[in-house]
Design a protein around this motif. Structure first.
Motif, PDB file in Angstrom:
ATOM      1  N   GLU A 584      65.268  53.490  15.252  1.00  0.00           N
ATOM      2  CA  GLU A 584      64.499  52.729  16.235  1.00  0.00           C
ATOM      3  C   GLU A 584      63.991  53.628  17.347  1.00  0.00           C
ATOM      4  OE1 GLU A 584      63.881  49.670  15.543  1.00  0.00           O
ATOM      5  OE2 GLU A 584      65.203  49.625  13.807  1.00  0.00           O
ATOM      6  N   ASP A 636      51.253  43.306  12.197  1.00  0.00           N
ATOM      7  CA  ASP A 636      52.265  42.788  11.265  1.00  0.00           C
ATOM      8  C   ASP A 636      51.927  41.360  10.846  1.00  0.00           C
ATOM      9  OD1 ASP A 636      54.452  42.460   9.732  1.00  0.00           O
ATOM     10  OD2 ASP A 636      55.936  42.688  11.327  1.00  0.00           O
ATOM     11  N   ARG A 661      56.159  51.208   6.766  1.00  0.00           N
ATOM     12  CA  ARG A 661      57.238  50.943   7.720  1.00  0.00           C
ATOM     13  C   ARG A 661      56.678  50.260   8.958  1.00  0.00           C
ATOM     14  NH1 ARG A 661      57.599  55.296  11.620  1.00  0.00           N
ATOM     15  NH2 ARG A 661      56.159  56.993  11.091  1.00  0.00           N
ATOM     16  N   ALA A 662      57.566  49.552   9.661  1.00  0.00           N
ATOM     17  CA  ALA A 662      57.185  48.951  10.933  1.00  0.00           C
ATOM     18  C   ALA A 662      57.193  50.026  12.006  1.00  0.00           C
ATOM     19  CB  ALA A 662      58.148  47.835  11.288  1.00  0.00           C
ATOM     20  N   ASP A 664      57.221  50.959  16.100  1.00  0.00           N
ATOM     21  CA  ASP A 664      57.455  50.481  17.465  1.00  0.00           C
ATOM     22  C   ASP A 664      56.322  50.936  18.361  1.00  0.00           C
ATOM     23  OD1 ASP A 664      59.820  49.220  16.863  1.00  0.00           O
ATOM     24  OD2 ASP A 664      61.031  51.014  17.223  1.00  0.00           O
ATOM     25  N   SER A 672      53.501  43.807  16.999  1.00  0.00           N
ATOM     26  CA  SER A 672      54.173  44.664  16.022  1.00  0.00           C
ATOM     27  C   SER A 672      53.143  45.148  15.004  1.00  0.00           C
ATOM     28  CB  SER A 672      55.276  43.867  15.309  1.00  0.00           C
ATOM     29  OG  SER A 672      55.906  44.651  14.329  1.00  0.00           O
ATOM     30  N   VAL A 673      53.285  46.386  14.581  1.00  0.00           N
ATOM     31  CA  VAL A 673      52.299  46.997  13.692  1.00  0.00           C
ATOM     32  C   VAL A 673      53.006  47.576  12.473  1.00  0.00           C
ATOM     33  CG1 VAL A 673      50.634  48.882  13.442  1.00  0.00           C
ATOM     34  CG2 VAL A 673      50.660  47.512  15.524  1.00  0.00           C
ATOM     35  N   LEU A 674      52.409  47.361  11.314  1.00  0.00           N
ATOM     36  CA  LEU A 674      52.864  48.021  10.093  1.00  0.00           C
ATOM     37  C   LEU A 674      52.023  49.265   9.880  1.00  0.00           C
ATOM     38  CD1 LEU A 674      53.316  45.010   7.637  1.00  0.00           C
ATOM     39  CD2 LEU A 674      55.093  46.250   8.874  1.00  0.00           C
ATOM     40  N   ARG A 768      60.153  39.815   2.937  1.00  0.00           N
ATOM     41  CA  ARG A 768      59.312  40.724   3.710  1.00  0.00           C
ATOM     42  C   ARG A 768      59.644  42.162   3.314  1.00  0.00           C
ATOM     43  NH1 ARG A 768      59.402  40.018   9.924  1.00  0.00           N
ATOM     44  NH2 ARG A 768      57.624  41.418   9.625  1.00  0.00           N
ATOM     45  N   ARG A 770      60.141  45.610   4.426  1.00  0.00           N
ATOM     46  CA  ARG A 770      60.393  46.355   5.668  1.00  0.00           C
ATOM     47  C   ARG A 770      59.863  47.782   5.541  1.00  0.00           C
ATOM     48  NH1 ARG A 770      64.614  46.516   9.778  1.00  0.00           N
ATOM     49  NH2 ARG A 770      65.093  48.682  10.336  1.00  0.00           N
ATOM     50  N   SER A 771      60.076  48.395   4.371  1.00  0.00           N
ATOM     51  CA  SER A 771      59.497  49.714   4.095  1.00  0.00           C
ATOM     52  C   SER A 771      59.405  49.868   2.586  1.00  0.00           C
ATOM     53  CB  SER A 771      60.319  50.850   4.707  1.00  0.00           C
ATOM     54  OG  SER A 771      61.570  50.970   4.064  1.00  0.00           O
ATOM     55  N   GLY A 792      64.684  38.623   8.909  1.00  0.00           N
ATOM     56  CA  GLY A 792      64.859  40.059   9.107  1.00  0.00           C
ATOM     57  C   GLY A 792      66.196  40.607   8.676  1.00  0.00           C
TER      58      GLY A 792
END
Length: 813
Positions: A584, A636, A661-662, A664, A672-674, A768, A770-771, A792
């Motif tokens: 993170e 996202d 990946r998400a 930050d 939020s951005v992918l 979802r 996540r990566s 999540g």
């Protein structure tokens, strides 16, 4: 088959009688192999002799001659008939009429025919100009007509061949080498050409020609059996396919194996490889002897003149205890005693590899005849000689094969028999299992300066796939075998443990680096726990690269190397006592942050296309192309993965690697951005414009672009060609791979739109992504998806298995 049996079957010389008798013979299960080939040749002889007699009753000065494979009476069910109509030139019109009476019935039956009409002088002249014609005439056999004419031709052709051997044998060797370059090595190919590949039937015929020259001879032990085995396989291939083919295609191997009474296609390939290895090794030895003889002939007259006559004694240079060099080969010293010196085979092999010289056939056979098994554990000298052999680089291959040819490797390492000539049904692999192990040791020898224990690296390279001869996971089985072998070789308990660990985890680094999220602390900790120490990690890193380089071009690239190096760096830090970095807290690059902020500001996808090249894993004049880097930042939302993958498939862009990946965002920025960081390449033509890709991506995300329909239309308009039947896809849940998500692994045949289909199936399952970590290995897609539920959290066990099962069912459909 006796002549009476043949006559009873043929009944008359007409095509109907011959065709019926031929069919009965080929469908007669009780007779196969050499008896059937000989009987088919005899049946064909009688039919053609009948045609000849009807067209030229009592003719003199004319004969029908079988040449090539038919001349050797080795007719496979769909073999060509190689025929020469030989005449003395006294009645050309009669000869022409007879040729028509012979050739047309053959063609009418649909048999392939290679024919010629020549006088003896023309035949000799053509043979002198065309080496292939001369090789065919060396097997000339009388079928009908004037026996004296045929005999005279055979005598003169053989005399010409022997007289011209010093000039023609080098040309024959060059012909064999050119063919090997084109067709590859029979003993390693998944779809080999039984005739043309190195170690195949043409090479066996070339060895017969060398023997006929009286200049040199091939090692005869096992050669006739090997050649017969390849002929048997070709017979079965002709019968099962109904075609005149020499290529053993994958889809036909099970049927051919059944025709021969073998267990399965692997058993078939293993027999083919064994036979090819015998022929190829015999060729190496024979051509080396031809070269030695020719060199000796060119030098001897000058030496005799200088020395005033007499035969000079060969020079012998010591290489090691009991081992000397003579005439460019490694031979045993006169005082050597293989029956009393159990280390001698390894010492001779190490000396040969270090000197870059071949082991003499006589020396290998003498050692094999008197060799004794080494005690357990091995004496220190034996272990050191094995390490010297393995660390000698490329010359190790030929020396090892010489030891294998005479059974010395099986004596030294009994477990080797399980991997010997074992095929690997994966197009990524260039070699059989045993050859791959030696190739890995060759590659590892280049890395011995970068590890603290090169001896452990070389032994692990030799043994890392030794478990492929046993049921179950070859890494698990290999660990057990490696422990036993390493202890027998004489390593202490600590070293045995390290070797076993390397074998057990030889795929760990590359599989983790390419299929797992390296920013997940659980990933790095799991690798650190498996490896255990910095020194083992260092060895495993070198073994990983050597293994991949020895597999084939598709198994290693600078991109894979960089991923593995990144993982090794992270694991090394953990082993040094540092905690893995918090994913993170990982800061995005300036470019990633810029694209992400733009995506948030516009509420739409933003992308960047940039050509990428990186230095190759090994020195090269050109950088290795990695395709084009495609970076996409998207607010996202559901459906991002199938939307991006589908748009790329529509534009015929191949995905080489894919990361999702998400991301930050900086403090104070909501949303939020992918981030998708992919490597892509155009299937053909130029890359599409970034603006067009973005426009289609916007439409895909808002649902106005029917990607499924567009891809289906294209597939219908351009159906794919029928190819090799791929193994079924496999989808599994990786246990305990991450604390933050469930990891679903997909292995399937790579195809356009595959990633789109997977992404859509995951979306339909309500999970979802996540990566994602997607890549290709040859024709195989090897992908991993970190998925969570809507809240999540990782999926419960039963739900994860259900998602994987549904995904696998979709891919099988």
């Amino acid at each position: 088959m006796t002549s009476t049996d043949t006559h009873d079957q043929a009944e008359d010389s007409g095509p109907d009688g011959y065709a019926a008798a031929r069919l009965r013979l080929l469908t007669e299960k009780a007779r196969s192999g050499p008896p059937r080939r000989s009987a088919l040749a005899g049946l064909t002889d009688e039919w053609l002799a009948g045609l000849f007699a009807a067209g030229a009753p009592g003719a003199r000065g004319i004969s029908l001659v079988a040449v090539g494979g038919y001349g050797r009476a080795e007719l496979s069910p769909r073999s060509d008939l190689d025929l020469l109509l030989l005449h003395d030139g006294s009645a050309p019109q009669a000869v022409s009429a007879l040729a028509d009476r012979l050739w047309y019935p053959v063609w009418d039956l649909g048999l392939a025919l290679d024919h010629s009409v020549r006088t003896p002088a023309e035949a000799r002249r053509t043979a002198g100009e065309d080496l292939k014609v001369q090789l065919g005439l060396l097997d000339a056999r009388h079928v009908a007509g004037d026996l004296g004419l045929t005999t005279a031709l055979r005598t003169t052709v053989l005399a010409d061949w022997r007289n011209q051997a010093p000039k023609r044998l080098p040309a024959l060797r060059e012909l064999c080498e050119e063919r090997a370059e084109r067709q590859g090595e029979l003993q390693y190919l998944l779809e080999p050409d039984l005739k043309e590949a190195r170690g195949g039937l043409r090479d066996a015929t070339a060895l017969r020609a060398v023997a006929a020259s009286w200049l040199a001879d091939a090692p005869r032990e096992g050669l006739a059996e090997a050649r017969g085995r390849l002929l048997d396989v070709r017979d079965a291939l002709h019968l099962s396919t109904g075609r005149a083919t020499d290529r053993l295609a994958l889809q036909e191997q099970d049927q051919v194996a059944a025709e021969l009474g073998l267990l399965d296609a692997d058993a078939l390939l293993r027999q083919v490889y064994e036979a090819a290895r015998v022929i190829a090794y015999a060729g190496d030895v024979t051509w080396r002897e031809v070269g030695r003889v020719l060199r000796s002939r060119s030098v001897r007259p000058r030496l005799r003149a200088m020395l005033g006559g007499g035969k000079p004694a060969p020079e012998r240079s010591p290489l090691a205890e009991g081992v000397v060099e003579q005439d460019g080969e490694v031979v045993l010293a006169r005082a050597a005693r293989p029956d009393r010196d159990s280390v001698l085979p390894l010492r001779a092999a190490a000396a040969a590899a270090q000197a870059g010289l071949p082991l003499s056939l006589h020396a290998v056979r003498r050692m094999a005849a008197g060799a004794r098994a080494l005690p357990s554990p091995w004496p220190a000298e034996a272990r050191q000689q094995l390490l010297t052999l393995l660390g000698s680089g490329r010359p190790t291959v030929d020396v090892w094969e010489a030891l294998e040819a005479e059974g010395l490797i099986s004596l030294l390492l009994p477990d080797w028999d399980r991997v010997r000539c074992r095929p690997q049904r994966n197009a990524v692999h260039l070699w059989t299992v045993d050859r791959h192990l030696i190739e890995t040791a060759v590659r590892a020898s280049a890395f011995t300066r970068r590890v603290s224990r090169p001896d452990l690296l070389l032994i692990a390279a030799l043994l890392h796939d030794i478990g492929k001869g046993w049921p179950g996971d070859h890494s698990v089985a290999g660990e057990v075998i490696a422990r036993d072998v390493a202890a027998r070789i004489g390593f202490d308990t600590g070293d045995v443990t390290v070797i076993a660990t390397l074998v057990r985890h030889h795929l760990l680094l590359v599989e983790t680096a390419t299929r797992r999220d390296l920013d997940d602390p659980a990933t790095v900790r799991a690798v650190a726990e498996a490896v255990g120490s910095q020194s083992t990690l260092e060895l495993l890193h070198a073994l990983t690269e050597a293994d991949a380089l020895a597999t084939g071009p598709a198994a290693w690239s600078s991109w894979r190397a960089s991923l593995v190096a990144d993982l090794v760096k992270r694991v090394s830090a953990v082993l040094a006592g540092q905690a893995p970095p918090d994913p993170e807290a990982a800061a995005p690059t300036a470019q990633h942050e810029r694209l992400a902020l733009e995506a948030v500001a516009t509420g739409a996808p933003v992308l960047s296309l940039r050509a990428q090249t990186e230095p190759p894993a090994e020195p090269s004049d050109d950088p290795e192309p990695l395709g084009v880097e495609l970076i996409v930042a998207v607010p996202d939302q559901p459906g991002v993965l199938p939307a991006v993958a589908g748009v790329l498939a529509m534009h015929r862009l191949t995905v080489r690697t894919a990361e999702l990946r998400a991301l930050d965002l900086p403090d104070g920025v909501d949303g939020s951005v992918l981030l998708l960081d992919w490597r892509v390449a155009a299937e053909y033509g130029s890359l599409p414009q970034a603006t067009r890709l973005r426009a289609d991506l916007v439409r895909a995300l808002d649902g106005s672009l029917d990607i499924s329909g567009r891809l289906a239309e294209r597939d219908a308009a351009y159906p794919r060609r029928r190819g090799v039947v791929a193994p079924p896809p496999r989808v599994t849940v990786a246990p305990a791979a991450s604390r933050h998500a469930t990891v679903i692994e997909v292995r399937a045949q790579d195809a356009p739109g595959l990633l789109f289909r997977i992404g859509r199936a995951l979306e339909d399952a309500g999970v979802r992504v996540r990566s994602a970590h997607a890549g290709t290995l040859g024709a195989n897609a090897v992908d991993a998806f970190y998925v969570t539920g809507p809240e999540g959290l990782p999926l419960p066990g039963e739900e994860a298995v259900a998602v994987a099962r549904k995904l696998e069912e979709m891919l099988r459909a």
